[in-house]
Design a protein around this motif. Structure first.
Motif, mmCIF file in Angstrom:
data_model
loop_
_atom_site.group_PDB
_atom_site.id
_atom_site.type_symbol
_atom_site.label_atom_id
_atom_site.label_comp_id
_atom_site.label_asym_id
_atom_site.label_seq_id
_atom_site.Cartn_x
_atom_site.Cartn_y
_atom_site.Cartn_z
ATOM 1 N N HIS A 228 0.790 -1.355 0.128
ATOM 2 C CA HIS A 228 -0.014 0.013 0.055
ATOM 3 C C HIS A 228 0.795 1.166 0.110
ATOM 4 O O HIS A 228 1.403 1.568 1.001
ATOM 5 C CB HIS A 228 -0.825 0.108 1.145
ATOM 6 C CG HIS A 228 -1.852 1.267 1.272
ATOM 7 N ND1 HIS A 228 -2.286 1.953 2.339
ATOM 8 C CD2 HIS A 228 -2.371 1.947 0.381
ATOM 9 C CE1 HIS A 228 -3.197 2.930 2.173
ATOM 10 N NE2 HIS A 228 -2.966 2.947 0.816
ATOM 11 N N ALA A 229 1.118 1.775 -1.202
ATOM 12 C CA ALA A 229 1.733 3.330 -1.214
ATOM 13 C C ALA A 229 0.606 4.096 -0.555
ATOM 14 O O ALA A 229 -0.074 5.033 -1.370
ATOM 15 C CB ALA A 229 1.882 3.529 -2.843
ATOM 16 N N ALA A 230 0.782 4.611 0.657
ATOM 17 C CA ALA A 230 -0.272 5.405 1.387
ATOM 18 C C ALA A 230 -0.133 6.711 1.131
ATOM 19 O O ALA A 230 -1.069 7.475 1.266
ATOM 20 C CB ALA A 230 0.106 4.978 2.875
ATOM 21 N N LEU A 231 0.950 7.148 0.832
ATOM 22 C CA LEU A 231 1.031 8.664 0.310
ATOM 23 C C LEU A 231 -0.043 8.927 -0.888
ATOM 24 O O LEU A 231 -0.642 10.140 -0.830
ATOM 25 C CB LEU A 231 2.435 9.252 0.070
ATOM 26 C CG LEU A 231 2.692 10.582 -0.191
ATOM 27 C CD1 LEU A 231 1.957 11.566 0.769
ATOM 28 C CD2 LEU A 231 4.059 10.996 -0.583
ATOM 29 N N THR A 232 0.132 7.908 -1.645
ATOM 30 C CA THR A 232 -0.843 8.172 -2.779
ATOM 31 C C THR A 232 -2.431 8.194 -2.351
ATOM 32 O O THR A 232 -3.160 8.904 -3.069
ATOM 33 C CB THR A 232 -0.705 7.092 -3.829
ATOM 34 O OG1 THR A 232 0.918 6.777 -3.998
ATOM 35 C CG2 THR A 232 -1.426 7.225 -5.174
ATOM 36 N N SER A 233 -2.621 7.201 -1.524
ATOM 37 C CA SER A 233 -3.943 7.264 -0.987
ATOM 38 C C SER A 233 -4.346 8.648 -0.191
ATOM 39 O O SER A 233 -5.413 9.214 -0.016
ATOM 40 C CB SER A 233 -4.178 6.138 -0.203
ATOM 41 O OG SER A 233 -4.123 5.076 -0.730
ATOM 42 N N ASP A 234 -3.326 9.350 0.498
ATOM 43 C CA ASP A 234 -3.413 10.497 1.339
ATOM 44 C C ASP A 234 -4.131 11.624 0.024
ATOM 45 O O ASP A 234 -5.102 12.275 0.412
ATOM 46 C CB ASP A 234 -2.235 10.701 1.813
ATOM 47 C CG ASP A 234 -2.006 10.323 3.353
ATOM 48 O OD1 ASP A 234 -2.904 9.144 3.542
ATOM 49 O OD2 ASP A 234 -1.008 10.629 4.009
ATOM 50 N N LEU A 235 -3.142 11.791 -0.815
ATOM 51 C CA LEU A 235 -3.405 12.831 -1.948
ATOM 52 C C LEU A 235 -4.466 12.777 -2.682
ATOM 53 O O LEU A 235 -5.377 13.367 -2.901
ATOM 54 C CB LEU A 235 -2.041 13.049 -2.715
ATOM 55 C CG LEU A 235 -0.671 13.285 -2.033
ATOM 56 C CD1 LEU A 235 0.415 13.639 -2.897
ATOM 57 C CD2 LEU A 235 -0.964 14.902 -0.957
ATOM 58 N N LEU A 236 -4.871 11.402 -2.816
ATOM 59 C CA LEU A 236 -5.952 10.939 -3.791
ATOM 60 C C LEU A 236 -7.213 11.617 -2.928
ATOM 61 O O LEU A 236 -8.503 11.821 -3.781
ATOM 62 C CB LEU A 236 -6.198 9.508 -3.855
ATOM 63 C CG LEU A 236 -7.792 8.890 -4.385
ATOM 64 C CD1 LEU A 236 -7.677 9.265 -5.837
ATOM 65 C CD2 LEU A 236 -7.507 7.499 -4.441
ATOM 66 N N GLU A 237 -7.295 11.641 -1.524
ATOM 67 C CA GLU A 237 -8.647 12.141 -0.819
ATOM 68 C C GLU A 237 -9.244 13.396 -1.384
ATOM 69 O O GLU A 237 -10.245 13.714 -1.370
ATOM 70 C CB GLU A 237 -8.411 11.984 0.502
ATOM 71 C CG GLU A 237 -7.815 10.753 1.184
ATOM 72 C CD GLU A 237 -9.106 9.862 0.962
ATOM 73 O OE1 GLU A 237 -10.262 10.211 0.545
ATOM 74 O OE2 GLU A 237 -8.627 8.566 1.236
ATOM 75 N N GLU A 238 -8.199 14.253 -1.689
ATOM 76 C CA GLU A 238 -8.571 15.778 -2.073
ATOM 77 C C GLU A 238 -9.262 15.845 -3.454
ATOM 78 O O GLU A 238 -9.840 16.518 -3.720
ATOM 79 C CB GLU A 238 -7.246 16.685 -2.122
ATOM 80 C CG GLU A 238 -6.555 16.588 -0.765
ATOM 81 C CD GLU A 238 -5.026 17.086 -0.961
ATOM 82 O OE1 GLU A 238 -5.051 18.249 -1.925
ATOM 83 O OE2 GLU A 238 -4.286 16.918 -0.132
ATOM 84 N N PHE A 239 -9.120 14.773 -4.338
ATOM 85 C CA PHE A 239 -9.333 14.741 -5.822
ATOM 86 C C PHE A 239 -10.665 13.971 -5.874
ATOM 87 O O PHE A 239 -11.257 14.106 -7.216
ATOM 88 C CB PHE A 239 -8.248 14.586 -6.677
ATOM 89 C CG PHE A 239 -7.114 15.292 -6.494
ATOM 90 C CD1 PHE A 239 -7.122 16.700 -7.262
ATOM 91 C CD2 PHE A 239 -5.963 15.228 -5.971
ATOM 92 C CE1 PHE A 239 -6.238 17.579 -7.406
ATOM 93 C CE2 PHE A 239 -4.823 16.098 -5.789
ATOM 94 C CZ PHE A 239 -4.980 17.339 -6.535
ATOM 95 N N ARG A 240 -11.024 13.124 -5.101
ATOM 96 C CA ARG A 240 -12.206 12.307 -5.328
ATOM 97 C C ARG A 240 -13.496 12.939 -5.961
ATOM 98 O O ARG A 240 -13.845 12.547 -7.051
ATOM 99 C CB ARG A 240 -12.438 11.499 -4.110
ATOM 100 C CG ARG A 240 -11.493 10.288 -3.787
ATOM 101 C CD ARG A 240 -11.980 9.928 -2.271
ATOM 102 N NE ARG A 240 -11.048 8.740 -1.930
ATOM 103 C CZ ARG A 240 -10.928 7.402 -2.073
ATOM 104 N NH1 ARG A 240 -11.801 6.778 -2.892
ATOM 105 N NH2 ARG A 240 -9.949 6.796 -1.640
#
Length: 327
Positions: A228-240
């Motif tokens: 799990h590349a968690a930083l990617t999931s972090d930044l994804l939240e802003e763009f959903r």
């Protein structure tokens, strides 16, 4: 810079001077100038020549291999990119630094979700939308009071539940019905589009994080591990809401996608079929190439800007991280 998508099965990618040729049998389906390509995404079973792989490695152009459903199996990157000098800065971020970034990300997600619902409430008012907007308002005020990422994830989860409880009210096409969010597996066409869209966007963000030499496994909100590349999931939240959710509603309400013809059911889950994926990816590319903002840059640039903002924060945590907000 553009991303090259290959979603048809059985294609063959080769290099002719500076042109990437996409063939199926003896037919050339498409071609693209290699210097203008940011990354290559291959969905399912297609072949890439060794010459093209070597050239992409030299030019630091990632090649991503995904399942037909959008799951990323892995990436081809040059060996020197395996060492991330920025990772040591990420590793020494204090718990408070991480919490403040996580709070900023969750606040942005809740605010963007609220703006998304408000836009639809203005054009198609409903009690359900109005209640969800008010509840999101309340949760936004509570984010700064959280004392741990566990509490913050609870607030984020509550916000997502409220948001998706009203999401169906944004749909104006009777062929599509949305009751609740389901992910593994997606339970219906709308969930299939959402899951596929999030995965496509996740892959783009991951590539940008790699390109900026950040460690995608060192995050602030989500817990990272080897899968799990968690930083990617972090930044994804802003763009959903801003990118994926808005595109899904746009395509459904304008009947750009067919609930019967563009989906398939496999092992209890609903997924976009090959035609449906092509429709989504075409609309996604058009959306991401739109010129927006005072800088007159394509929407792609908003992703790069956020990755660079996080990079700047890592170098200098006192500067704080500014998340992506829609107006």
């Amino acid at each position: 810079m553009k991303s090259l998508y290959v979603s048809q099965q059985g294609c063959y990618l080769s290099l002719s001077q500076e042109q990437v040729l996409i063939k199926k049998g003896q037919t050339t389906l498409n071609q693209a100038q290699l210097p203008l390509i940011e990354q290559i995404l291959i969905f399912g079973k297609s072949q890439v020549t060794t010459q093209l792989i070597h050239t992409c490695l030299k030019k630091e152009i990632p090649i991503l291999y995904l399942s037909r459903m959008g799951y990323c199996y892995g990436r081809v990157l040059p060996i020197q990119r395996g060492y991330r000098y920025l990772s040591r800065y990420q590793q020494v971020l204090t718990p408070l630094d991480r919490l403040l970034v996580a709070q900023a990300i969750v606040t942005a997600k809740l605010k963007n979700s609220r703006v998304f619902l408000m836009r639809h409430h203005r054009s198609h008012p409903s009690t359900n939308l109005e209640m969800a907007i008010q509840q999101l308002d309340y949760l936004i005020t509570k984010v700064s009071c959280t004392e741990s990422t566990e509490q913050l994830l609870g607030t984020e989860g509550a916000g997502a539940a409220i948001y998706f409880s009203a999401f169906g009210d944004c749909i104006q096409n009777p062929d599509f019905i949305f009751i609740a969010r389901s992910r593994r597996p997606p339970g219906n066409p709308i969930n299939a589009m959402l899951s596929f869209g999030y995965q496509v966007l996740w892959n783009h963000l991951l590539s940008l994080i790699e390109l900026n030499e950040l460690d995608p496994y060192q995050a602030c909100l989500h817990q990272g591990h080897e899968r799990h590349a968690a930083l990617t999931s972090d930044l994804l939240e802003e763009f959903r809401a801003a990118i994926v959710d808005s595109l899904v509603i746009y395509m459904i309400n304008r009947k750009m996608i067919d609930s019967d013809q563009d989906f398939e059911f496999i092992e209890g889950g609903c997924y976009l079929n090959e035609v449906g994926r092509r429709k989504y990816l075409q609309a996604f590319l058009i959306r991401m190439e739109e010129i927006i903002g005072v800088d007159k840059q394509p929407r792609w640039d908003s992703l790069m800007r956020q990755v660079k903002k996080f990079r700047e924060f890592v170098y200098s945590p006192s500067r704080k991280y500014q998340p992506y907000l829609i107006r």
